[in-house]
Design an enzyme around this catalytic site. Structure first.
Site, PDB file in Angstrom:
ATOM      1  CE  LYS A 266      -1.331  -4.154   3.581  1.00  0.00           C
ATOM      2  NZ  LYS A 266      -1.621  -5.483   2.981  1.00  0.00           N
TER       3      LYS A 266
ATOM      4  CB  SER B 262      -0.891  -0.011   1.250  1.00  0.00           C
ATOM      5  OG  SER B 262      -1.415   1.255   1.519  1.00  0.00           O
TER       6      SER B 262
ATOM      7  CE1 TYR C   8      -3.066   0.170   5.610  1.00  0.00           C
ATOM      8  CE2 TYR C   8      -3.601  -2.145   5.914  1.00  0.00           C
ATOM      9  CZ  TYR C   8      -3.381  -1.062   5.090  1.00  0.00           C
ATOM     10  OH  TYR C   8      -3.484  -1.213   3.731  1.00  0.00           O
TER      11      TYR C   8
HETATM   12  C1  WQD Z   1      -9.047   9.260   2.093  1.00  0.00           C
HETATM   13  C2  WQD Z   1      -9.276  10.744   2.416  1.00  0.00           C
HETATM   14  C3  WQD Z   1      -9.699  11.213   4.712  1.00  0.00           C
HETATM   15  C4  WQD Z   1     -13.596   9.354   5.086  1.00  0.00           C
HETATM   16  C5  WQD Z   1      -6.318   4.180   3.741  1.00  0.00           C
HETATM   17  C6  WQD Z   1      -5.095   3.319   3.951  1.00  0.00           C
HETATM   18  C7  WQD Z   1      -4.663   2.738   2.627  1.00  0.00           C
HETATM   19  C8  WQD Z   1      -5.803   1.979   2.063  1.00  0.00           C
HETATM   20  C9  WQD Z   1      -7.000   2.910   1.845  1.00  0.00           C
HETATM   21  C10 WQD Z   1      -6.427  -0.261   2.522  1.00  0.00           C
HETATM   22  C11 WQD Z   1      -8.585  11.171   3.706  1.00  0.00           C
HETATM   23  C12 WQD Z   1     -10.894  11.586   3.836  1.00  0.00           C
HETATM   24  C13 WQD Z   1     -12.392   9.784   4.545  1.00  0.00           C
HETATM   25  C14 WQD Z   1     -14.563  10.330   5.512  1.00  0.00           C
HETATM   26  C15 WQD Z   1     -13.076  12.074   4.790  1.00  0.00           C
HETATM   27  N1  WQD Z   1      -6.118   0.922   2.946  1.00  0.00           N
HETATM   28  N2  WQD Z   1     -12.147  11.121   4.398  1.00  0.00           N
HETATM   29  N3  WQD Z   1     -14.258  11.648   5.337  1.00  0.00           N
HETATM   30  O1  WQD Z   1      -6.686   7.031   4.598  1.00  0.00           O
HETATM   31  O2  WQD Z   1      -6.083   7.614   2.175  1.00  0.00           O
HETATM   32  O3  WQD Z   1      -5.960   5.245   2.932  1.00  0.00           O
HETATM   33  O4  WQD Z   1      -7.350   3.461   3.112  1.00  0.00           O
HETATM   34  O5  WQD Z   1      -6.470  -0.695   1.428  1.00  0.00           O
HETATM   35  O6  WQD Z   1      -3.578   1.879   2.845  1.00  0.00           O
HETATM   36  O7  WQD Z   1      -4.049   4.113   4.435  1.00  0.00           O
HETATM   37  O8  WQD Z   1      -8.165   6.337   2.663  1.00  0.00           O
HETATM   38  O9  WQD Z   1     -10.513   6.621   2.094  1.00  0.00           O
HETATM   39  O10 WQD Z   1      -9.856   6.446   4.557  1.00  0.00           O
HETATM   40  O11 WQD Z   1      -9.342   8.516   3.293  1.00  0.00           O
HETATM   41  O12 WQD Z   1     -12.825  13.287   4.675  1.00  0.00           O
HETATM   42  O13 WQD Z   1     -15.658   9.997   6.027  1.00  0.00           O
HETATM   43  O14 WQD Z   1     -10.657  10.930   2.608  1.00  0.00           O
HETATM   44  O15 WQD Z   1      -9.495  12.217   5.707  1.00  0.00           O
HETATM   45  O16 WQD Z   1      -8.078  12.470   3.536  1.00  0.00           O
HETATM   46  P1  WQD Z   1      -6.680   6.680   3.157  1.00  0.00           P
HETATM   47  P2  WQD Z   1      -9.550   6.928   3.184  1.00  0.00           P
END
Ligand code: WQD
Length: 351
Positions: A155, A126, A151
């Site tokens: 990785k 990731s 997490y």
């Molecule tokens: C993306 C952006 C949030 C929800 C993680 C892991 C990565 C992969 C995907 C597994 C961020 C914003 C989110 C919400 C928001 N994991 N957000 N409101 O954190 O980039 O990646 O998940 O496969 O390894 O690190 O993904 O989709 O959680 O967040 O504003 O209700 O969306 O703050 O900026 P992330 P995400």
């Protein structure tokens, strides 16, 4: 026909990869204990491919049960390892659960790979291994920063374990660093099925749009980005899936230059959270109910991929647009609602 063992085959990326592998001539089996996935997703895989894929309902942390699968399938030529816990937030609350599950399962798998001399191993890594990068886009040579969560550490440690294992065992390994996988198969027969309340942005968007979540929160609009919200590289799950097929072919054709190679799987385009929301609204003609809230601890400010290496060496060419990511995600959410037993409706004729 090469036989590939896919761990986590009933999961989001795993099920989409089963489809791509089967459509490209591979014989596939899945190992998934369904503790965090629904075996009925394989009904959708069968409808798309016309092939019934066997799932061994086994916990990879149980070495003896896993060993028995390899004994029963001595013709396994490759492994694609998806099965792992993946919630950033949960890993912060339960670090030992994450270190034990994600690392013991990997090591049990590698012990079997060594015992049965399986030649090819593809690991689901990731972009989280980069932490908060100083410069974007990141290349595979961008030095990893400290992970933002247990997490993320699993990785990073998984990659280090595989580096050493490849050198000592001669197994040909590929580490695929996914950016943000989103969307659903165009057939709308498989898609993301988050257990409980989703954490990731796009399932939160679609559940807000469908009314399961009354109002979503954008975690911060005061970041140093073009509109203040975080920046990500959203990539369609089918493009991610196809990269696994290409990675296996790359190894089978002995094109790899070393025993452990890394590839970024992102589109190379950075998109902010607010831009993703606006695209969803525009493409689907839906107004989203959201408010701006405080930053989420551990969030990376901005990250997106330099994907030149995967394009050049794997022949990978991600084709789905952000519009298609948002439209397929929405269609799948509507399908789930319309047919809320979609994953349970058909009788589970699965071993
Ligand atoms: C993306 C952006 C949030 C929800 C993680 C892991 C990565 C992969 C995907 C597994 C961020 C914003 C989110 C919400 C928001 N994991 N957000 N409101 O954190 O980039 O990646 O998940 O496969 O390894 O690190 O993904 O989709 O959680 O967040 O504003 O209700 O969306 O703050 O900026 P992330 P995400």
């Amino acid at each position: 026909m090469a036989k590939i063992l896919v761990t986590g085959g009933c999961g989001y990326i795993g099920s989409h990869t089963l489809v791509d592998l089967a459509e490209n001539g591979f014989d596939v089996i899945s190992v998934d204990d369904n503790s965090r996935s629904d075996p009925h997703i394989l009904n959708g895989v069968e409808k798309i491919t016309g092939k019934k894929i066997k799932n061994y309902k086994v916990d990879l942390c149980n070495y003896d049960d896993l060993f028995a699968i390899f004994q029963e399938n001595e013709d396994i030529t490759g492994i694609i390892h998806f099965a792992a816990y993946k919630s950033v937030g949960e890993s912060v609350k339960e670090p030992l659960l994450y270190f034990e599950n994600n690392l013991v399962s990997l090591m049990n798998l590698l012990k079997c790979v060594k015992e049965f001399q399986t030649p090819y191993f593809v690991f689901s890594s990731s972009c989280t291994v980069y932490g908060n990068p100083d410069k974007v886009p990141v290349t595979e040579k961008t030095p990893p920063k400290p992970a933002e969560s247990p997490y993320g550490y699993t990785k990073q440690m998984g990659e280090q374990i595989l580096n050493e294992f490849a050198k000592s065992s001669g197994t040909n390994c590929i580490l695929l660093r996914y950016f943000n996988p989103v969307g659903a198969h165009p057939s709308c027969l498989i898609g993301e099925t988050p257990l409980g309340k989703p954490e990731n942005l796009v399932p939160v968007i679609t559940q807000t749009a469908i009314g399961k979540i009354p109002k979503m929160t954008v975690f911060g609009d005061d970041y140093p980005t073009r509109d203040g919200s975080c920046l990500r590289d959203f990539i369609h799950v089918c493009d991610i899936a196809h990269a696994h097929t290409l990675a296996l072919r790359y190894l089978e054709e002995k094109k790899n230059h070393s025993l452990c190679e890394v590839f970024n799987l992102g589109t190379g385009n950075g998109v902010t959270v607010l831009e993703a929301i606006k695209t969803f609204e525009k493409v689907n003609g839906v107004k989203l109910n959201y408010s701006i809230g405080p930053r989420r601890p551990g969030d990376v400010i901005a990250i997106y991929a330099n994907n030149d290496l995967a394009k050049k060496l794997l022949g990978w060419d991600p084709g789905f647009s952000l519009d298609e990511m948002m439209s397929t995600a929405w269609k799948w959410e509507q399908k789930l609602k319309a047919d809320d037993t979609i994953l349970n409706k058909q009788k589970p004729d699965l071993n």
